[in-house]
Design an enzyme around this catalytic site. Structure first.
Site, short mmCIF file in Angstrom:
data_model
loop_
_atom_site.label_atom_id
_atom_site.label_comp_id
_atom_site.label_asym_id
_atom_site.label_seq_id
_atom_site.Cartn_x
_atom_site.Cartn_y
_atom_site.Cartn_z
CE1 TYR A 154 -3.81 1.98 0.60
CE2 TYR A 154 -2.92 3.27 2.20
CZ TYR A 154 -4.22 3.08 1.67
OH TYR A 154 -4.97 3.89 1.66
CE LYS A 158 -3.63 4.82 -1.57
NZ LYS A 158 -4.74 5.16 -2.38
#
Length: 253
Positions: A154, A158
């Site tokens: 993640y 991002k």
């Protein structure tokens, strides 16, 4: 905006949480909004809230990591609502785990939805923006882009979205298109509730613990992000591009 001049916005992952709040806010701002989520039925609640308030909206089902589905979704939006000139890439999933426990599928799933999805959606929609000589792209990053235990996939995705955003800003600026990223801190959503469950805490305790570390002494809510997106896609934000705005209740160390 009148119906003749109404701009069309696409918000992905708009069935709930930040995506739903953003879609509803943009509709209130006068946009016709395509509510895109994995299953069309999932977006109907958001659409109903928009239409009940007098807005125009369309639920569209699409896997943003699938090129054919993205092409079909954008074509449908253009045919039924009008050519989209605003895109909010919000669709996302979590597959948290420590590196040594993280599977290749966990890695690929997160990368495909967040990064590949933003790439495919932006590529499909930018054609309409370039033709119109106007466009706004907002990508949802995260404070986890700075690194977060148990989120190697993640965090990498991002962080990647931030570089993707800055590149879009450089490539598309001459066509009247801006690209920015919003990086939320702790926002109370179903996803953060799932994180609380994963670490074995009640959600209220989890939020209280987070709030104690935030300068404004509260956790965020989806509307906090929706308000920021609302500015970035507005006419008045035409000289703001390539920026990453951290919406986290204070500076991040």
């Amino acid at each position: 905006m009148t119906d003749q001049t109404q701009r069309v916005a696409i918000v992905t992952g708009a069935a709930r949480g930040i995506g739903a709040a953003t879609a509803i806010r943009l509709a209130a701002d006068g946009f016709a909004v395509a509510v895109v989520d994995l299953e069309e039925a999932a977006g109907k609640d958001t659409v109903e809230k928009i239409t009940a308030a007098g807005g125009r909206a369309l639920a569209v089902g699409a896997d943003v990591s699938d090129a054919e589905q993205v092409t079909a979704a954008v074509a449908r939006v253009a045919a039924e609502l009008g050519a989209p000139t605003v895109l909010v890439n919000n669709a996302g999933v979590l597959r948290d785990n420590l590196l040594f426990k993280m599977s290749e599928l966990d890695w690929d799933t997160v990368m495909n939805v967040h990064l590949k999805g933003a790439f495919l959606m932006s590529k499909a929609v930018q054609k309409h923006m370039v033709d119109a000589g106007y466009g706004r792209i907002v990508n949802l990053s995260s404070s986890s882009a700075l690194g977060n235990r148990g989120q190697a996939n993640y965090s990498a995705a991002k962080a990647g979205l931030q570089g993707f955003t800055k590149t879009l800003a450089k490539e598309l600026g001459k066509f009247g298109v801006t690209a920015n990223a919003v990086a939320p801190g702790f926002i109370a959503t179903d996803m953060t509730a799932a994180t609380a469950e994963r670490v074995g805490l009640g959600f209220e305790d989890f939020k209280a613990m987070a709030a104690s570390q935030i300068p404004v002494a509260r956790v965020g809510v989806p509307d906090d992000i929706a308000h920021t997106v609302s500015f970035l896609v507005s006419e008045g934000a035409g000289f703001v591009s390539g920026q990453v705005v951290y919406v986290a209740g204070g500076p991040l160390d």
